[in-house]
Design a protein around this motif. Structure first.
Motif, PDB file in Angstrom:
ATOM      1  N   MET A 163       0.839  -1.182   0.000  1.00  4.27           N
ATOM      2  CA  MET A 163       0.000   0.000   0.000  1.00  4.27           C
ATOM      3  C   MET A 163       0.881   1.242   0.000  1.00  4.27           C
ATOM      4  N   ALA A 164       0.789   2.011  -1.082  1.00  2.00           N
ATOM      5  CA  ALA A 164       1.627   3.202  -1.240  1.00  2.00           C
ATOM      6  C   ALA A 164       0.807   4.451  -0.914  1.00  2.00           C
ATOM      7  N   ARG A 165       1.433   5.350  -0.159  1.00  6.05           N
ATOM      8  CA  ARG A 165       0.753   6.595   0.211  1.00  6.05           C
ATOM      9  C   ARG A 165       1.718   7.762  -0.005  1.00  6.05           C
ATOM     10  N   ARG A 166       1.263   8.734  -0.787  1.00  6.74           N
ATOM     11  CA  ARG A 166       2.104   9.910  -1.056  1.00  6.74           C
ATOM     12  C   ARG A 166       2.074  10.853   0.139  1.00  6.74           C
ATOM     13  N   GLN A 167       3.251  11.302   0.545  1.00  7.93           N
ATOM     14  CA  GLN A 167       3.375  12.214   1.672  1.00  7.93           C
ATOM     15  C   GLN A 167       3.373  13.668   1.177  1.00  7.93           C
ATOM     16  N   ASP A 168       3.147  14.584   2.106  1.00  9.62           N
ATOM     17  CA  ASP A 168       3.117  16.002   1.746  1.00  9.62           C
ATOM     18  C   ASP A 168       4.451  16.484   1.196  1.00  9.62           C
ATOM     19  N   ASP A 169       5.544  15.828   1.604  1.00  7.26           N
ATOM     20  CA  ASP A 169       6.861  16.248   1.138  1.00  7.26           C
ATOM     21  C   ASP A 169       7.234  15.628  -0.208  1.00  7.26           C
ATOM     22  N   GLY A 170       6.282  14.903  -0.820  1.00  9.17           N
ATOM     23  CA  GLY A 170       6.521  14.306  -2.123  1.00  9.17           C
ATOM     24  C   GLY A 170       7.067  12.894  -2.070  1.00  9.17           C
ATOM     25  N   GLU A 171       7.491  12.445  -0.891  1.00  8.62           N
ATOM     26  CA  GLU A 171       7.978  11.077  -0.737  1.00  8.62           C
ATOM     27  C   GLU A 171       6.803  10.101  -0.710  1.00  8.62           C
ATOM     28  N   THR A 172       7.090   8.839  -1.011  1.00 11.37           N
ATOM     29  CA  THR A 172       6.069   7.795  -0.981  1.00 11.37           C
ATOM     30  C   THR A 172       6.362   6.813   0.142  1.00 11.37           C
ATOM     31  N   GLN A 173       5.389   6.593   0.978  1.00 12.58           N
ATOM     32  CA  GLN A 173       5.492   5.623   2.070  1.00 12.58           C
ATOM     33  C   GLN A 173       4.800   4.339   1.633  1.00 12.58           C
ATOM     34  N   ILE A 174       5.430   3.188   1.906  1.00 13.18           N
ATOM     35  CA  ILE A 174       4.858   1.907   1.515  1.00 13.18           C
ATOM     36  C   ILE A 174       4.735   1.022   2.739  1.00 13.18           C
ATOM     37  N   ALA A 175       3.532   0.505   2.946  1.00 13.59           N
ATOM     38  CA  ALA A 175       3.282  -0.460   4.009  1.00 13.59           C
ATOM     39  C   ALA A 175       2.903  -1.796   3.383  1.00 13.59           C
ATOM     40  N   CYS A 176       3.471  -2.878   3.889  1.00 16.25           N
ATOM     41  CA  CYS A 176       3.214  -4.221   3.370  1.00 16.25           C
ATOM     42  C   CYS A 176       2.217  -4.910   4.277  1.00 16.25           C
ATOM     43  N   LEU A 177       1.034  -5.203   3.741  1.00 14.22           N
ATOM     44  CA  LEU A 177      -0.035  -5.794   4.531  1.00 14.22           C
ATOM     45  C   LEU A 177      -0.338  -7.193   4.042  1.00 14.22           C
ATOM     46  N   SER A 178      -0.381  -8.140   4.942  1.00 12.56           N
ATOM     47  CA  SER A 178      -0.786  -9.489   4.561  1.00 12.56           C
ATOM     48  C   SER A 178      -2.276  -9.487   4.257  1.00 12.56           C
ATOM     49  N   TRP A 179      -2.692 -10.430   3.410  1.00 13.34           N
ATOM     50  CA  TRP A 179      -4.108 -10.522   3.048  1.00 13.34           C
ATOM     51  C   TRP A 179      -4.978 -10.746   4.278  1.00 13.34           C
ATOM     52  N   ALA A 180      -4.482 -11.561   5.205  1.00 12.11           N
ATOM     53  CA  ALA A 180      -5.247 -11.855   6.420  1.00 12.11           C
ATOM     54  C   ALA A 180      -5.488 -10.596   7.245  1.00 12.11           C
ATOM     55  N   ASP A 181      -4.521  -9.680   7.273  1.00 14.97           N
ATOM     56  CA  ASP A 181      -4.697  -8.431   8.018  1.00 14.97           C
ATOM     57  C   ASP A 181      -5.604  -7.453   7.284  1.00 14.97           C
ATOM     58  N   LEU A 182      -5.627  -7.537   5.960  1.00 13.23           N
ATOM     59  CA  LEU A 182      -6.397  -6.586   5.155  1.00 13.23           C
ATOM     60  C   LEU A 182      -7.903  -6.901   5.181  1.00 13.23           C
ATOM     61  N   VAL A 183      -8.236  -8.187   5.170  1.00 16.21           N
ATOM     62  CA  VAL A 183      -9.637  -8.606   5.015  1.00 16.21           C
ATOM     63  C   VAL A 183     -10.565  -7.995   6.062  1.00 16.21           C
ATOM     64  N   PRO A 184     -10.294  -8.103   7.374  1.00 13.06           N
ATOM     65  CA  PRO A 184     -11.265  -7.566   8.339  1.00 13.06           C
ATOM     66  C   PRO A 184     -11.463  -6.061   8.225  1.00 13.06           C
ATOM     67  N   VAL A 185     -10.420  -5.328   7.876  1.00 15.05           N
ATOM     68  CA  VAL A 185     -10.540  -3.872   7.751  1.00 15.05           C
ATOM     69  C   VAL A 185     -11.441  -3.512   6.582  1.00 15.05           C
ATOM     70  N   LEU A 186     -11.250  -4.188   5.437  1.00 19.63           N
ATOM     71  CA  LEU A 186     -12.065  -3.874   4.264  1.00 19.63           C
ATOM     72  C   LEU A 186     -13.511  -4.346   4.436  1.00 19.63           C
ATOM     73  N   LEU A 187     -13.701  -5.474   5.088  1.00 21.47           N
ATOM     74  CA  LEU A 187     -15.068  -5.930   5.357  1.00 21.47           C
ATOM     75  C   LEU A 187     -15.793  -4.944   6.273  1.00 21.47           C
ATOM     76  N   GLN A 188     -15.114  -4.473   7.286  1.00 24.14           N
ATOM     77  CA  GLN A 188     -15.726  -3.522   8.213  1.00 24.14           C
ATOM     78  C   GLN A 188     -16.069  -2.215   7.506  1.00 24.14           C
ATOM     79  N   ALA A 189     -15.258  -1.859   6.481  1.00 26.77           N
ATOM     80  CA  ALA A 189     -15.515  -0.625   5.722  1.00 26.77           C
ATOM     81  C   ALA A 189     -16.613  -0.824   4.681  1.00 26.77           C
ATOM     82  N   GLY A 190     -17.145  -2.061   4.560  1.00 24.27           N
ATOM     83  CA  GLY A 190     -18.277  -2.312   3.683  1.00 24.27           C
ATOM     84  C   GLY A 190     -17.953  -2.638   2.251  1.00 24.27           C
ATOM     85  N   HIS A 191     -16.716  -3.052   1.964  1.00 27.91           N
ATOM     86  CA  HIS A 191     -16.331  -3.369   0.594  1.00 27.91           C
ATOM     87  C   HIS A 191     -16.613  -4.842   0.286  1.00 27.91           C
TER      88      HIS A 191
END
Length: 286
Positions: free
Chosen positions: A207-235
């Motif tokens: 997951m890449a996120r652009r910062q205000d300073d123009g840099e890109t932050q990347i977080a590596c999420l396992s599928w198991a960690d991603l599923v409950p968050v996206l389900l809770q968000a209604g996707h």
């Protein structure tokens, strides 16, 4: 080390007719008298070398060559098997357009024909295993995944452009890639800024996120960690996720907090040609 398929046309083919046909198939480029195939989405590439004739004696002195009498289709060994699957599709279309005789000189090849996609795959796979056996004596192949996994990634990527065109720009469809996490080889997809996306099921989402300073932050999420968050968000969940609207800022922040920061010392995306079928490597070691 490579697989070579000779194709001799029944009648000489105008070079421009040949090039127009290749252009209609996409992913081809011209390199002097020869042609290359490079599909940036699937990672597959191969070369078509040509034998040209001119229209008179002067032309035959390597100038103004306008007709192709035969081609040599060349695909490297030590590649995943979907390389041969994609090449076979292209050769099948080529022979349907331009009648020709073939010569497949590989030990388990088709010989002088007839051509079949299955015959090409059989000859290439046998040669691929032999090449892996020889080259692995000096440098063992570390990057392998099961053939079914590699084919699932290839099939997703192979149809990606067409699906993206039908969907338009409202929602992204990412490539499926191979991902090295220390000694593990996994599947991965990149997701930028939590925007709407059709996510395939993968082992990790980068997951890449652009910062205000123009840099890109990347977080590596396992599928198991991603599923409950996206389900809770209604996707909607299918074999992956249909993220129909951009993530809320607090959801994006929570995901980043739960993921591992991308560490190039331990993690990297791998080129498609570097990850081999586990079955081929096992057969080469037998």
């Amino acid at each position: 080390m490579s697989y070579d398929l000779d194709i001799e046309f029944e009648s000489p083919v105008e070079k421009m007719d040949f090039w127009n046909f290749l252009q209609s198939r996409k992913h081809y480029f011209m390199d002097g008298d020869d042609f290359g195939y490079q599909n940036d989405t699937t990672g597959v590439y191969f070369t078509i070398f040509t034998d040209c004739d001119g229209n008179d004696e002067e032309d035959k002195n390597n100038e103004n060559k306008t007709e192709i009498t035969s081609v040599l289709c060349n695909l490297n060994y030590c590649r995943p098997s979907f390389f041969a699957v994609e090449m076979a599709r292209e050769i099948t279309a080529l022979l349907a357009r331009f009648p020709a005789r073939i010569n497949d000189p590989q030990m388990d090849g088709m010989g002088s024909g007839p051509y079949t996609p299955a015959g090409l795959l059989k000859g290439w796979n046998a040669g691929n295993i032999a090449a892996i056996r020889i080259l692995s004596r000096h440098d063992p192949f570390r990057y392998v995944l099961p053939r079914a996994t590699l084919m699932r990634c290839w099939e997703w990527n192979d149809t990606l452009d067409g699906r993206q065109q039908r969907l338009g720009d409202a929602k992204a469809i990412p490539k499926m890639s191979s991902f090295a996490l220390e000694e593990k080889i996994l599947t991965a997809a990149i997701w930028v800024d939590g925007m709407p996306i059709m996510l395939p099921r993968v082992d990790y989402v980068l997951m890449a996120r652009r910062q205000d300073d123009g840099e890109t932050q990347i977080a590596c999420l396992s599928w198991a960690d991603l599923v409950p968050v996206l389900l809770q968000a209604g996707h909607a969940q299918h074999d992956g996720f249909d993220v129909s609207h951009a993530l809320a800022a607090d959801t994006t922040s929570a995901l980043f907090a739960s993921g591992q920061p991308f560490d190039p010392e331990r993690m990297c995306l791998l080129n498609a040609d570097t990850v081999l079928d586990e079955e081929s490597v096992s057969a080469a070691r037998a």
